[in-house]
Design a protein around this motif. Structure first.
Motif, mmCIF file in Angstrom:
data_model
loop_
_atom_site.group_PDB
_atom_site.id
_atom_site.type_symbol
_atom_site.label_atom_id
_atom_site.label_comp_id
_atom_site.label_asym_id
_atom_site.label_seq_id
_atom_site.Cartn_x
_atom_site.Cartn_y
_atom_site.Cartn_z
ATOM 1 N N GLY A 1 -8.115 -51.930 19.915
ATOM 2 C CA GLY A 1 -7.585 -51.047 18.927
ATOM 3 C C GLY A 1 -8.776 -51.333 17.885
ATOM 4 O O GLY A 1 -9.001 -49.987 17.451
ATOM 5 N N ILE A 2 -9.314 -51.766 17.246
ATOM 6 C CA ILE A 2 -9.639 -51.888 15.828
ATOM 7 C C ILE A 2 -10.831 -51.399 16.103
ATOM 8 O O ILE A 2 -11.563 -50.478 15.188
ATOM 9 C CB ILE A 2 -9.729 -53.070 15.071
ATOM 10 N N THR A 3 -11.932 -52.030 17.555
ATOM 11 C CA THR A 3 -13.583 -51.213 17.938
ATOM 12 C C THR A 3 -13.266 -49.660 18.949
ATOM 13 O O THR A 3 -14.271 -49.017 18.253
ATOM 14 C CB THR A 3 -14.205 -52.438 18.283
ATOM 15 N N GLU A 4 -12.190 -49.161 18.957
ATOM 16 C CA GLU A 4 -12.018 -48.088 19.977
ATOM 17 C C GLU A 4 -12.741 -46.909 18.834
ATOM 18 O O GLU A 4 -13.141 -45.700 18.991
ATOM 19 C CB GLU A 4 -10.784 -48.236 20.359
ATOM 20 N N LEU A 5 -12.185 -46.837 17.235
ATOM 21 C CA LEU A 5 -11.847 -45.963 17.083
ATOM 22 C C LEU A 5 -13.516 -45.668 15.868
ATOM 23 O O LEU A 5 -12.754 -45.070 14.736
ATOM 24 C CB LEU A 5 -10.887 -45.277 16.478
ATOM 25 N N LEU A 6 -13.264 -46.745 15.480
ATOM 26 C CA LEU A 6 -14.338 -47.257 14.326
ATOM 27 C C LEU A 6 -15.530 -47.065 15.729
ATOM 28 O O LEU A 6 -16.357 -47.405 16.436
ATOM 29 C CB LEU A 6 -14.595 -48.404 14.206
ATOM 30 N N PRO A 7 -16.705 -46.870 14.820
ATOM 31 C CA PRO A 7 -17.670 -46.396 15.222
ATOM 32 C C PRO A 7 -18.929 -47.739 15.802
ATOM 33 O O PRO A 7 -20.285 -47.532 15.800
ATOM 34 C CB PRO A 7 -18.752 -45.806 14.274
ATOM 35 N N ILE A 8 -18.402 -48.377 16.313
ATOM 36 C CA ILE A 8 -19.407 -50.315 17.057
ATOM 37 C C ILE A 8 -18.780 -49.936 18.708
ATOM 38 O O ILE A 8 -19.381 -51.070 18.320
ATOM 39 C CB ILE A 8 -18.945 -50.980 16.043
ATOM 40 N N SER A 9 -18.226 -48.965 18.968
ATOM 41 C CA SER A 9 -18.309 -49.823 20.101
ATOM 42 C C SER A 9 -17.061 -50.300 20.863
ATOM 43 O O SER A 9 -17.500 -51.671 21.324
ATOM 44 C CB SER A 9 -19.967 -50.024 20.939
ATOM 45 N N ALA B 1 -5.281 -49.856 16.221
ATOM 46 C CA ALA B 1 -6.162 -48.848 16.182
ATOM 47 C C ALA B 1 -5.947 -47.856 15.042
ATOM 48 O O ALA B 1 -6.521 -47.423 14.354
ATOM 49 C CB ALA B 1 -6.176 -47.976 17.192
ATOM 50 N N PHE B 2 -4.536 -47.810 14.644
ATOM 51 C CA PHE B 2 -3.690 -46.812 13.272
ATOM 52 C C PHE B 2 -4.204 -47.558 12.109
ATOM 53 O O PHE B 2 -4.859 -46.611 11.728
ATOM 54 C CB PHE B 2 -2.552 -46.739 13.931
ATOM 55 N N PHE B 3 -4.469 -49.069 12.229
ATOM 56 C CA PHE B 3 -5.192 -49.050 10.329
ATOM 57 C C PHE B 3 -6.548 -48.975 10.503
ATOM 58 O O PHE B 3 -6.922 -48.830 10.233
ATOM 59 C CB PHE B 3 -4.692 -50.892 10.195
ATOM 60 N N ALA B 4 -6.951 -49.066 12.160
ATOM 61 C CA ALA B 4 -9.167 -49.043 11.809
ATOM 62 C C ALA B 4 -8.756 -47.959 11.491
ATOM 63 O O ALA B 4 -9.693 -47.017 10.664
ATOM 64 C CB ALA B 4 -9.052 -48.940 13.376
#
Length: 290
Positions: free
Chosen positions: A29-37, A250-253
């Motif tokens: 969830g954290i990494t899905e929407l950050l540009p880090i794969s 993901a929301f908090f990401a």
């Protein structure tokens, strides 16, 4: 460690159980929407912990968590696009900017749809060579360099009001890179939007809104694939746990990403990606991780 295959579909996540999948859900969830794969982290974290690879099916299905988070966070944008597009069609006002933007998003989804179907045999295969840690390491480094170049040379002045069909198509083509583990869908589209001169926070909005159809198609397609191979009830429940946890993460990401881009820049992600890729390749070369 061997992969768990069910009629050719990688279902390694089932063997991990509820607790481990919940932890991976947080990471996903954290990494899905950050540009880090997210795919890179879904390979690296289990490898470091000595766990089985959860598999490409897990990574694809988890995109539905990202879908829920993006729609929730950008509900104002999504509802406005949908409502105004329907109204424009009803009044045959095809010059309406909301209608055109919605149409462009659909057209921009075609490249990754075609590429995804063409490469599905390789991408979703058990033990796919594209999921190797070496490929992921190099992908992280290359994307760090491209994102850095976008930060250095882009003007960061444009807004979504300035979006053209060519812009949407360009970001849509860049989205194809997300098929390679380690590249990141948000990373490739954010980099492309920044390179086109959009402000950082506007580039992120552009990236997320344009990615909605692709995220939805990939997630629901994977659910259908899991249905076709008769995933067990226990497997579905484990997947559900991962989805719920990943949606909240993901929301908090997204919130965190928007704050960083609004107040700083994309440089923290450049540094993180570059360091991750270098450390991963060094660990592989030294035999510390396999």
């Amino acid at each position: 460690m061997t992969n768990a295959c069910t009629q050719g579909v990688d279902t390694g996540f089932v063997a991990l159980g509820y607790a481990r999948v919940a932890l991976l859900g947080v990471v996903q969830g954290i990494t899905e929407l950050l540009p880090i794969s997210s795919t890179a982290h879904m390979r690296i974290v289990p490898a470091l912990l000595g766990w089985q690879d959860p598999g490409s099916a897990f990574s694809a299905a988890m995109q539905l968590a990202a879908l829920a988070a993006v729609i929730s966070y950008f509900w104002g944008d999504v509802s406005q696009l949908a409502t105004n597009s329907v109204r424009a069609v009803a009044h045959r006002n095809f010059r309406d900017r909301h209608f055109r933007f919605s149409l462009w998003i659909m057209v921009a989804t075609i490249p990754i749809g075609v590429a995804g179907m063409s490469l599905s045999g390789v991408l979703n295969a058990c033990g796919s060579p594209l999921r190797s840690l070496t490929v992921i390491g190099w992908a992280c480094i290359v994307m760090a360099i491209l994102l850095a170049l976008a930060e250095i040379f882009a003007r960061h002045r444009r807004t979504l009001e300035d979006v053209s069909f060519i812009d949407a198509l360009g970001v849509g083509v860049a989205q194809i890179g997300a098929l390679i583990p380690g590249v990141s869908r948000s990373g490739s589209t954010l980099t492309a939007a920044l390179a086109l001169g959009f402000k950082r926070e506007e580039a992120a909005r552009f990236s997320f809104l344009l990615g909605l159809p692709a995220i939805a198609l990939a997630g629901f397609k994977e659910l259908w694939e899991l249905h076709k191979v008769h995933l067990s009830l226990d497997g579905w429940l484990i997947l559900l746990v991962g989805l719920v946890v990943a949606s909240l993460s993901a929301f908090f990401a997204i919130w965190g990403l928007m704050r960083v881009l609004e107040r700083f820049s994309a440089w923290p992600f450049v540094i993180y990606r570059g360091a991750l890729g270098i450390i991963l390749l060094l660990a592989i070369a030294m035999g510390r991780i396999t």
